[in-house]
Design an enzyme around this catalytic site. Structure first.
Site, short mmCIF file in Angstrom:
data_model
loop_
_atom_site.label_atom_id
_atom_site.label_comp_id
_atom_site.label_asym_id
_atom_site.label_seq_id
_atom_site.Cartn_x
_atom_site.Cartn_y
_atom_site.Cartn_z
N TYR A 147 -13.15 1.07 13.07
CA TYR A 147 -12.24 1.52 12.00
C TYR A 147 -11.91 3.01 12.07
O TYR A 147 -11.36 3.46 13.06
CB TYR A 147 -12.91 1.13 10.69
CG TYR A 147 -11.98 0.66 9.58
CD1 TYR A 147 -10.83 -0.05 9.85
CD2 TYR A 147 -12.28 0.94 8.25
CE1 TYR A 147 -10.01 -0.47 8.82
CE2 TYR A 147 -11.47 0.51 7.21
CZ TYR A 147 -10.33 -0.19 7.51
OH TYR A 147 -9.54 -0.61 6.49
N ASP A 197 -10.80 5.35 5.01
CA ASP A 197 -11.89 4.79 4.21
C ASP A 197 -13.32 5.19 4.60
O ASP A 197 -14.07 5.72 3.81
CB ASP A 197 -11.82 3.26 4.21
CG ASP A 197 -10.47 2.75 3.72
OD1 ASP A 197 -9.56 3.57 3.52
OD2 ASP A 197 -10.33 1.53 3.55
N TRP A 220 0.85 -1.20 0.00
CA TRP A 220 0.00 0.00 0.00
C TRP A 220 0.88 1.24 0.00
O TRP A 220 1.95 1.26 0.61
CB TRP A 220 -0.90 0.02 1.23
CG TRP A 220 -2.25 -0.61 1.01
CD1 TRP A 220 -3.42 0.05 0.70
CD2 TRP A 220 -2.60 -1.99 1.09
NE1 TRP A 220 -4.45 -0.85 0.58
CE2 TRP A 220 -3.99 -2.11 0.81
CE3 TRP A 220 -1.89 -3.16 1.35
CZ2 TRP A 220 -4.66 -3.32 0.80
CZ3 TRP A 220 -2.56 -4.37 1.33
CH2 TRP A 220 -3.93 -4.45 1.06
N LEU A 221 0.36 2.30 -0.64
CA LEU A 221 1.15 3.52 -0.82
C LEU A 221 1.55 4.22 0.50
O LEU A 221 2.74 4.32 0.81
CB LEU A 221 0.37 4.49 -1.73
CG LEU A 221 0.91 5.91 -1.93
CD1 LEU A 221 2.36 5.92 -2.32
CD2 LEU A 221 0.08 6.64 -2.99
N GLY A 231 -7.52 7.28 2.43
CA GLY A 231 -6.78 6.49 3.42
C GLY A 231 -7.62 6.27 4.67
O GLY A 231 -7.36 5.38 5.46
N GLU A 282 -3.82 -2.58 14.63
CA GLU A 282 -4.10 -1.62 13.56
C GLU A 282 -4.68 -0.33 14.17
O GLU A 282 -4.32 0.77 13.77
CB GLU A 282 -5.11 -2.26 12.59
CG GLU A 282 -5.34 -1.51 11.30
CD GLU A 282 -6.32 -2.25 10.40
OE1 GLU A 282 -6.96 -3.23 10.83
OE2 GLU A 282 -6.48 -1.82 9.24
C1 GLC Z 1 -7.15 0.16 4.90
C2 GLC Z 1 -6.87 1.54 5.46
C3 GLC Z 1 -5.84 2.21 4.61
C4 GLC Z 1 -4.59 1.34 4.60
C5 GLC Z 1 -4.92 -0.07 4.14
C6 GLC Z 1 -3.74 -1.02 4.31
O1 GLC Z 1 -7.69 0.23 3.66
O2 GLC Z 1 -8.03 2.32 5.54
O3 GLC Z 1 -5.56 3.48 5.08
O4 GLC Z 1 -3.61 1.87 3.79
O5 GLC Z 1 -5.98 -0.59 4.88
O6 GLC Z 1 -3.28 -1.01 5.61
#
Ligand code: GLC
Length: 466
Positions: free
Chosen positions: A393, A195, A61-62, A193, A437
């Site tokens: 979340y 979500d 992931w970015l 990011g 997380e």
């Molecule tokens: C979820 C989070 C995002 C993160 C991804 C991988 O989609 O919302 O921010 O980059 O997970 O951890």
């Protein structure tokens, strides 16, 4: 030998106190927090990139990789560089950095096929990625990694990454600020990011939920669909997006794919378009880092780019609501402010371009225990909001990455004690519960995925910079 019939009958063996403590210490050595963090990063290491967490998140992931590099630089600057170099492999021909680069393992065929990045001529050759972006943290990460290198190495490092950064920032201005207004727009909540952050979920419910999903809602059929959700294998349902939100997000993604992820076509069809507050704050900060990197190299950034960077800083003020004394995200088309409280309200501190007075107003929100200041701050939705849900979340739990950005902002505005206090509560939360997380903001209980990479990486960074 006499038979023992119940536990009560087991004779108690008295161990002298010191011996007992030694035995305990030997059996379960209390691991040093930094060592434990390093162990998680190495567990999640896939060679040249780091996955967020085993099972639920098997790809790259970015912004995750950027946070990881910021922590890894303290352990192994070379490996931190590799993390970021592997990220720019995914850069599209038009400059976009995708939010995901997919693992090439055969079992992830469905994920790759769901996005089908190859429908766009702009996608990279021989690599499957998503078709949308994520918070622009790369310039920050490149800069931070550079700080751990000797000056000659730093210059080579910046030289290697500068063209990628310029292309990415130019893409954001060209495609995501088509009217040259200063703020960039997002086309999907996943790009933020954060979500399921309220400004996005409320927008979606009120305006963009397709008929078939509304039908599921009225008939409660979403409960049946919920049984087939993959994330439920890993995480309790109350800690993730609702099924209706998930379906709407996937539906929105499918519509973007039909437009081959082309921003102009997407905007023509009036799909999502929000000037996201958190994203723009991070972009302002990234622009600052880009200028610093260019300065180190004595490289003149294109004047047009510099002009637009300055404009973004002034445009941020358009998101300020003088009545509520808050910044909000904004609808790109109507310019309506999206007044749903979220952690984004504090991110102008991280952007660094607001006045000291404004910063002090934001810090008051952080000090208030009924807003952003519970036992284990900072909740991703303020406690006094009707949308606050401490388990779910991005709708309430505290996250280490958003804390890291707020700590950084507090330091820059001179709120050293606030920054130190937030650093301590963040580290205590991780020390007591593990590298989750996200965390329950009142109890500190760990939520979501276990052994999460950016929690580990940023713990390392916070420890180093205490
Ligand atoms: C979820 C989070 C995002 C993160 C991804 C991988 O989609 O919302 O921010 O980059 O997970 O951890």
């Amino acid at each position: 030998m006499s038979e023992i019939k119940s536990v009560e009958e087991v004779p108690e063996i008295k161990v002298p106190e010191t011996e007992a403590r030694e035995t305990e210490a030997h059996e379960t050595p209390a691991p040093d927090l930094a060592e434990a963090a390093a162990a998680i990063l190495s567990e999640n290491d896939r060679g040249d990139y780091t996955i967020p967490s085993e099972g639920l998140y098997p790809h790259q992931w970015l912004w995750e990789s950027c946070f990881v590099a910021i922590g890894l630089r303290h352990l192994d600057p070379r490996r931190a560089q590799t993390e970021l170099v592997s990220l720019v492999r995914g850069q599209w021909h038009n400059g976009m950095l995708p939010n995901m680069i997919f693992s090439s393992e055969p079992q992830y065929h469905r994920d790759r096929n769901f996005w089908r990045s190859w429908v766009s001529p702009q996608s990279p050759d021989g690599l499957a990625t998503s078709g949308i972006t994520q918070p622009p943290l790369l310039a920050e990460a490149v800069w931070q990694v550079g700080q751990t290198l000797q000056s000659a190495e730093r210059r080579s490092w910046y030289k290697l990454m500068l063209p990628h950064l310029i292309e990415y920032h130019q893409w954001l201005y060209r495609e995501r600020d088509p009217h040259g207004e200063g703020l960039v727009l997002l086309v999907h909540p996943w790009e933020s990011g954060l979500d399921n952050t309220p400004p996005w979920t409320v927008e979606l419910q009120d305006h963009l939920m397709p008929g078939w999903i509304r039908f599921l809602r009225t008939t409660n059929l979403d409960r049946v669909i919920a049984l087939f959700r993959r994330d439920r294998h890993y995480i309790p349902p109350g800690q993730r997006l609702t099924t209706l939100e998930t379906l709407s997000y996937f539906d929105a993604q499918r519509r973007l794919r039909r437009k081959a992820y082309d921003t102009m076509k997407i905007l023509d069809h009036g799909l999502f378009s929000v000037e996201d507050l958190n994203y723009n704050c991070m972009f302002i900060r990234a622009n600052t880092r880009l200028r610093e990197i260019a300065k180190t190299l004595r490289y003149n950034l294109p004047p047009e780019l510099l002009e637009r960077m300055t404009k973004t800083e002034t445009a941020l003020e358009q998101l300020w609501d003088p009545y509520a004394e808050k910044y909000w995200s904004r609808d790109f088309i109507t310019h309506r402010l999206l007044k749903q409280p979220s952690i984004a309200a504090l991110m102008p501190l991280y952007a660094g371009c607001i006045t000291k007075e404004r910063a002090a107003t934001l810090v008051k929100l952080l000090e208030n225990e009924h807003i952003f200041g519970p036992n284990f701050p900072v909740p991703t939705v303020p406690i006094d909001s009707p949308m606050f849900d401490p388990d779910r979340y991005w709708q309430g739990p505290s996250w280490v990455n958003t804390n890291w950005m707020i700590i950084d902002g507090l330091k820059r505005y001179g709120f050293r004690e606030h920054a130190a206090a937030l650093t301590d509560t963040t580290l205590d939360m991780v020390r007591a519960n593990g590298f989750w997380e996200y965390f329950h903001p009142t109890t500190g209980e760990g939520l979501g995925a276990r052994n999460f990479s950016w929690t580990a990486a940023l713990t390392l960074d916070l420890l180093k910079r205490k």
